[in-house]
Each structure stands twice: as C-alpha cells, then as structure tokens.
Design a protein around this motif. Structure first.
Motif, PDB file in Angstrom:
ATOM      1  N   ALA A 163       0.755  -1.217   0.061  1.00 45.59           N
ATOM      2  CA  ALA A 163       0.070  -0.038  -0.054  1.00 45.59           C
ATOM      3  C   ALA A 163       0.750   1.290  -0.171  1.00 45.59           C
ATOM      4  CB  ALA A 163      -1.155   0.063   1.284  1.00 45.59           C
ATOM      5  N   SER A 164       0.275   2.139  -0.414  1.00 43.17           N
ATOM      6  CA  SER A 164       0.921   3.670  -0.453  1.00 43.17           C
ATOM      7  C   SER A 164       2.130   3.640  -1.126  1.00 43.17           C
ATOM      8  CB  SER A 164       1.100   3.988   1.184  1.00 43.17           C
ATOM      9  OG  SER A 164       1.324   5.643   1.171  1.00 43.17           O
ATOM     10  N   ALA A 165       3.473   3.776  -0.154  1.00 39.41           N
ATOM     11  CA  ALA A 165       4.785   3.901  -0.850  1.00 39.41           C
ATOM     12  C   ALA A 165       5.117   2.576  -1.336  1.00 39.41           C
ATOM     13  CB  ALA A 165       5.633   4.337   0.219  1.00 39.41           C
ATOM     14  N   GLY A 166       4.501   1.466  -1.140  1.00 40.08           N
ATOM     15  CA  GLY A 166       4.936   0.182  -1.769  1.00 40.08           C
ATOM     16  C   GLY A 166       4.491   0.308  -3.135  1.00 40.08           C
ATOM     17  N   THR A 188      -2.661   7.418  -2.061  1.00 42.04           N
ATOM     18  CA  THR A 188      -2.571   8.711  -1.689  1.00 42.04           C
ATOM     19  C   THR A 188      -1.718   9.242  -0.700  1.00 42.04           C
ATOM     20  OG1 THR A 188      -5.148   8.668  -2.146  1.00 42.04           O
ATOM     21  CG2 THR A 188      -4.306  10.296  -0.927  1.00 42.04           C
ATOM     22  N   PRO A 189      -1.060  10.262  -1.102  1.00 49.69           N
ATOM     23  CA  PRO A 189       0.084  10.990  -0.035  1.00 49.69           C
ATOM     24  C   PRO A 189      -0.789  11.381   1.163  1.00 49.69           C
ATOM     25  CG  PRO A 189      -0.150  12.422  -1.655  1.00 49.69           C
ATOM     26  CD  PRO A 189      -0.995  11.253  -2.145  1.00 49.69           C
ATOM     27  N   VAL A 190      -0.060  10.849   2.215  1.00 47.82           N
ATOM     28  CA  VAL A 190      -0.771  11.163   3.812  1.00 47.82           C
ATOM     29  C   VAL A 190       0.438  12.118   4.380  1.00 47.82           C
ATOM     30  CG1 VAL A 190      -1.445  10.389   5.756  1.00 47.82           C
ATOM     31  CG2 VAL A 190      -2.078   9.211   3.581  1.00 47.82           C
ATOM     32  N   GLN A 191       0.163  13.409   4.719  1.00 48.27           N
ATOM     33  CA  GLN A 191       1.001  14.114   5.733  1.00 48.27           C
ATOM     34  C   GLN A 191       0.356  15.397   6.288  1.00 48.27           C
ATOM     35  OE1 GLN A 191       4.328  15.869   3.593  1.00 48.27           O
ATOM     36  NE2 GLN A 191       5.106  16.886   5.489  1.00 48.27           N
ATOM     37  N   GLU A 238      -2.058  23.224  -0.688  1.00 47.33           N
ATOM     38  CA  GLU A 238      -0.953  22.417  -0.267  1.00 47.33           C
ATOM     39  C   GLU A 238      -1.365  20.865  -0.432  1.00 47.33           C
ATOM     40  OE1 GLU A 238       1.799  21.457   3.433  1.00 47.33           O
ATOM     41  OE2 GLU A 238       0.228  22.850   3.862  1.00 47.33           O
ATOM     42  N   THR A 239      -2.593  20.522  -0.062  1.00 48.17           N
ATOM     43  CA  THR A 239      -2.926  19.108  -0.429  1.00 48.17           C
ATOM     44  C   THR A 239      -3.083  18.950  -1.945  1.00 48.17           C
ATOM     45  OG1 THR A 239      -4.434  19.258   1.618  1.00 48.17           O
ATOM     46  CG2 THR A 239      -4.877  17.555  -0.028  1.00 48.17           C
ATOM     47  N   ARG A 240      -3.490  19.799  -2.697  1.00 46.25           N
ATOM     48  CA  ARG A 240      -3.472  19.500  -4.093  1.00 46.25           C
ATOM     49  C   ARG A 240      -2.015  19.361  -4.609  1.00 46.25           C
ATOM     50  NH1 ARG A 240      -7.682  23.559  -3.816  1.00 46.25           N
ATOM     51  NH2 ARG A 240      -6.335  24.999  -4.819  1.00 46.25           N
ATOM     52  N   LYS A 241      -1.231  20.237  -4.249  1.00 46.22           N
ATOM     53  CA  LYS A 241       0.099  20.162  -4.657  1.00 46.22           C
ATOM     54  C   LYS A 241       0.829  18.905  -4.438  1.00 46.22           C
ATOM     55  CE  LYS A 241       2.958  23.582  -3.897  1.00 46.22           C
ATOM     56  NZ  LYS A 241       3.450  24.712  -2.932  1.00 46.22           N
ATOM     57  N   GLN A 242       0.596  18.274  -3.443  1.00 48.26           N
ATOM     58  CA  GLN A 242       0.893  17.099  -2.969  1.00 48.26           C
ATOM     59  C   GLN A 242       0.512  15.744  -3.909  1.00 48.26           C
ATOM     60  OE1 GLN A 242       0.127  16.527   1.316  1.00 48.26           O
ATOM     61  NE2 GLN A 242       1.750  18.055   1.773  1.00 48.26           N
ATOM     62  N   VAL A 243      -0.918  16.069  -3.949  1.00 48.45           N
ATOM     63  CA  VAL A 243      -1.378  14.973  -4.757  1.00 48.45           C
ATOM     64  C   VAL A 243      -1.023  14.923  -6.322  1.00 48.45           C
ATOM     65  CG1 VAL A 243      -3.685  14.152  -5.443  1.00 48.45           C
ATOM     66  CG2 VAL A 243      -3.451  14.790  -3.166  1.00 48.45           C
TER      67      VAL A 243
END
Length: 549
Positions: A163-166, A188-191, A238-243
């Motif tokens: 999942a995620s990074a995997g 989805t990036p989570v931060q 910021e969230t949109r930039k990460q995604v």
C-alpha cells in the motif's frame, strides 16, 4: 790477559731438518713445515667455502618457502572472496516487512549494491508494507532506477500488501509480481500535523489525506470507469500540490516501465486498490507467482532493460541467496521509532540537567550527551514538525526550572502543557508505524511531572533542615564554661573567658559573669570569639558586664 776479536752478532736459526711428512727441508720459525701450513690454509678455505655455499643454499630455500607461503595466502584470500561472492547465476532476495523508513531504505540500497557487486542475475525485493515515508521511498526508487541488476518487486507471501509507498516501488521496478491473496494500491500521500481532515463523506471519493490506507482501501473492478471530478478540488492548495506531484510521479514511473498509468493515477487520487488477479489483468503487474522458485521459472529467458543495457535472465536453476538484516539496520529501525527518539531526547535533557546541577558526576553528562545526539540524529531522518520539537524542549526547560525557581507551579504547569502539545505535533505524518501513540505521550508526560515534582520536594525538604556545617551551625550550640569562668575584662565592658563547644576550646564573651562548669548557649560568632548566654536563659539581653572602676 787474552783478548778475543769481537764477532758480529748473528741471530740463531732453527735447524733445517727435513719434514718427515712431506720430505721438504723448508721449515718455519716455529719448526712447522711450510708446505703443511699451506695445505692447512687450503683446507680451511675449502671448509669456509662449503659453509658459505650451505648458507647461500639455506637462504635460497628460505626465500622459496616465503614466496610459497605468500602465494598460499593470496590463493586463500581469493578462495575466501570467491566463496563469499555470489556464484554465477545467483538471485539475491531482499525481504522487507513493515513500514518503509530510513532503516528499510538503507537495507534495500545496500542490498542492491551487493547484487551489483556480485554480478547477480536478478534482485528480488520481497515486499510487505502498509506504506512509509516519502523521502525513504524516493531513495529506494532512485536505487532501483540506477541499478545495473534487474530488480523484481514481489508482493509476498499470501496476505501481504504493498500500500501507499509500496505501490510506487512496484511501479518503479523492472518486474512487478504478486502472490495470490495479496493487494496493492491506496497510494494517496498522507501528511498532516495535529488535527487533520475529516473523513470522506459516503458520496465522495476517499481521497482526503489523513485517512489511513485501511479506511481508504477500495477494491477496483476491471470495468471501473476513469475518475471523474475529484473531491480534492475543494481542499487546500498544499494538499492539491502534494496529490498532483504524487500523481505525476507514479505516471512517469508507469510510462517508464510500460504499465497502466491511468490506474496508477487513480490509486493516488482516489486511493483505489487491486487484488493480484485484477492487477495482472489491468497490466499493473507482470506476473502472478506462488513463490520465488515459481517466479524465477516464469522469468527465465526474458530480456530486461536496465541502466547498463539489456540483460537476458537465466534464472530457472539459479541459486537463491536471501539477505538478512544486520546490526546497522536493526539500530536504525530502533532509533527511528518516533517513541524511542522522544525518549532519547528526554534522557539527554535530564542527563545534562543532572550533570550541570552536580558538576563532576560525569555519568549523567556522558549518557545525556550521547542520548541527545542520537535522538537528534534519529529526528533528522524523520518528517518532524520543528514547532513541535521546539515546544518539547521548551516544556522540558520549564519543568527543570520549576525545581529551582519559586514559581509556585506556574512553570511546571506550563512545561507540562508545552511538552504534551509538542509531542502531539512532533511527527508530521500519519503513515502507519510512524506516529507517537497517545498512551506513550501521556506516560512520558506523567513521568516528567513526577520526576520534576519529586526533585522539587526533595530540594524543599533539604532547605528546611538545620545547618550542620560551617559557622552557621555554631549558633544555638551548647557549651560548658572552662577554667575560672567568665570574668569581667578591664576596659571592655563584657565578661570574657573560655568554653568548650563541639569538643573544641573557644574564647567566649558574655554580658554577665558565669562560673566554671556553667552550661551556655552560643548566640553569635565574631571571628574566633563566640558570644554566649546561659543555657537556661532566653535570648541574650542587650546588657553589658562592667568591670570594677
């Protein structure tokens, strides 16, 4: 008287007697034969030459032995290197379980370097992870993209996930494989820091950061439609930039490896997931294999393009070498646990506090300095919030100051609040495995409170105790008048004499005369003279003892 003519002096010689051994008549002055002497010299010369020849032969033999020993050492060294090196056609397996972090990234990078050094046919990254840190994930992907050895990421055993990074790591690998009963996706990036975003509504796509991969997982079907308008459009910039950055990153990896780029972008924006069979049908992975031998049989004969060019795999009967984690990986995995890093910071601060409060104790200072540096090293590997770190240090400083300043608990209470808020804000992510549990924060805060208030109570009790050393300890001490007592002294106006106080002989003075053996009490001290009053009396009166006029 007869005289005789003087004859010249002639030195006597030995008689020339023929030599019985050789028949020569030449004799030396000592009577030995000259020929025999020459023969002796010849024999000695021959003996010396034979000894020299033997020495030379021995030296040559020793040199040959030394050379042979050196050659044996070199052969042994080459044999050891050959034994430790991977044989031809070897496959190196790098198992990774748990969250992707600095320790696992270091282990994978060193494993790929080992595979390249040993000229392995294939490096298999056996993966089972719920996700991980973005920096560690990108470090692993860079190592995979630059690896001269083909890398196959294999999600195994059954029940494992990537999942995620995997998911990003699977997309970056030269070969993507899964075991039956596994899944990947939810990328989805989570931060986020303290607080977070609300859970997605039932009619919205579960793409909001801050939601764990388990809650966001949504198994897609082969006929799933492309994503429509995303709920992320209403989120912060910021969230949109990460995604958007993550979506472009996984799309680029998909285009590089020829995989399904559209589904990869959906995994980022909508947090969808796939099973092994669905992933194979949608061309997200290349192979579904039961185990590693089955994987190698299916890969045998394939041509893989790497950073060094095309490689044809011959791995059907290759030897499999599984790397084990060493002490370095274990050490990094322990100290990069946020809870351990927080405890190391506390030990460091309290150790330095003890050392500064008691100079020369050494051990608290050494342990505190080491713990503080190791804790800071661990934090620089983690995604931390520096405001939270500053609040932790501020809270610890307030708690320590409470033990020395009469603030009646104000600094202590402020330190507790600052420390608790800083611990909550310290780790700036909700990636599984990298959060500080609330019970851990509560326990550490409670320990700090108990520690500081225990130290404060001990200090207060010590302050209330009577002084037992120094000149202040003499005040109120009992004594006995010695000699002739305290008698008036001319021109002074007081009675002076000697008394025994604390087993010592002191010169004392009093406002009234006292007989020898009288019990007195010390009222004051001036240099080496004590002012005393009768033990049965109260505080000394402002009176003087005048002498006779």
């Amino acid at each position: 008287m007869r005289t005789y003519p003087l004859l010249p002096y002639r030195q006597s010689r030995s008689p020339r007697v023929p030599c019985h051994a050789c028949g020569a008549d030449r004799l030396t002055r000592s009577g030995t034969c000259v020929a025999r002497g020459n023969a002796g010299l010849t024999r000695r010369a021959n003996r010396f030459s034979r000894v020299a020849a033997r020495l030379a032969h021995g030296a040559a033999t020793l040199g040959m032995l030394i050379g042979l020993a050196s050659a044996c050492c070199l052969l042994f060294r080459f044999a050891v290197v050959a034994a430790t090196a991977a044989p031809a056609g070897v496959v190196i397996v790098i198992p990774v379980n748990g969250a992707i972090g600095p320790a696992s990234a270091d282990f994978i990078v060193r494993g790929l370097a080992r595979a390249a050094q040993d000229h392995a046919q294939l490096a298999v990254l056996q993966l089972d992870t719920p996700g991980g840190l973005d920096t560690s994930m990108r470090q692993i992907i860079k190592a995979i993209l630059s690896s001269p050895v083909p890398v196959a990421t294999y999600i195994a055993p059954g029940g494992a996930r990537a999942a995620s990074a995997g998911t990003y790591i699977v997309y970056a690998s030269h070969i993507a494989a899964m075991a039956p009963g596994t899944n990947l996706g939810a990328a989805t990036p989570v931060q986020l820091g303290i607080g977070g975003s609300d859970a997605p509504k039932p009619d919205e796509a579960p793409a909001a950061p801050g939601v764990s991969p388990e809650r966001r997982a949504d198994t897609a079907t082969p006929g799933s439609a492309a994503s429509g308008p995303l709920a992320l459009d209403t989120k912060s910039t910021e969230t949109r930039k990460q995604v958007h950055d993550a979506a472009a990153y996984i799309r680029g990896l998909a285009q590089l490896r020829g995989r399904n780029a559209d589904w990869g972008e959906r995994a980022v924006r909508e947090a969808v997931s796939l099973t092994a069979r669905d992933a194979l049908e949608q061309k997200v992975i290349d192979i579904v294999a039961r185990d590693i031998p089955d994987l190698l049989r299916q890969l045998d004969g394939r041509t893989i393009n790497t950073a060094n060019g095309d490689h044809r795999l011959a791995v059907a009967n290759a030897a499999i070498v599984t790397l084990e984690t060493d002490w370095r990986t274990h050490f990094l995995s322990v100290i990069t646990d946020p809870s351990v890093a927080l405890i190391l910071l506390m030990i460091g601060m309290y150790g330095l506090f003890f050392e500064f409060a008691n100079p020369g104790f050494v051990l608290p200072g050494v342990a505190g300095a080491i713990s503080l540096l190791v804790g800071l090293f661990a934090l620089q590997l983690l995604p931390i919030n520096y405001v939270g770190l500053g609040l932790i240090f501020l809270g610890l400083a307030f708690l320590i100051a409470e033990a020395f300043l009469p603030t009646f608990g104000s600094l202590g209470f402020g330190g507790i609040v600052a420390f608790a808020i800083g611990a909550l804000m310290l780790i700036d992510t909700e990636v599984p495995g990298y959060g500080i549990p609330l019970p851990m924060i509560a326990g550490v805060t409670l320990f700090s409170v108990l520690f500081v208030f225990t130290v404060s109570s001990v200090a207060l009790r010590a302050r209330r105790r009577p002084v037992v050393t120094g000149s202040e300890a003499m005040i109120g001490s009992p004594g006995v008048v010695l000699d002739e007592g305290l008698m008036p002294y001319d021109g002074v106006g007081v009675c002076v004499g000697w008394a025994r106080v604390h087993g010592e002989r002191w010169r004392v003075e009093s406002v009234e005369p006292l007989a020898a053996g009288h019990t007195v009490r010390v009222a004051a001290r001036r240099g080496l003279t004590l002012t005393v009053v009768p033990a049965s009396a109260g505080p000394p009166q402002q009176a003087t003892c005048m002498g006779p006029e």
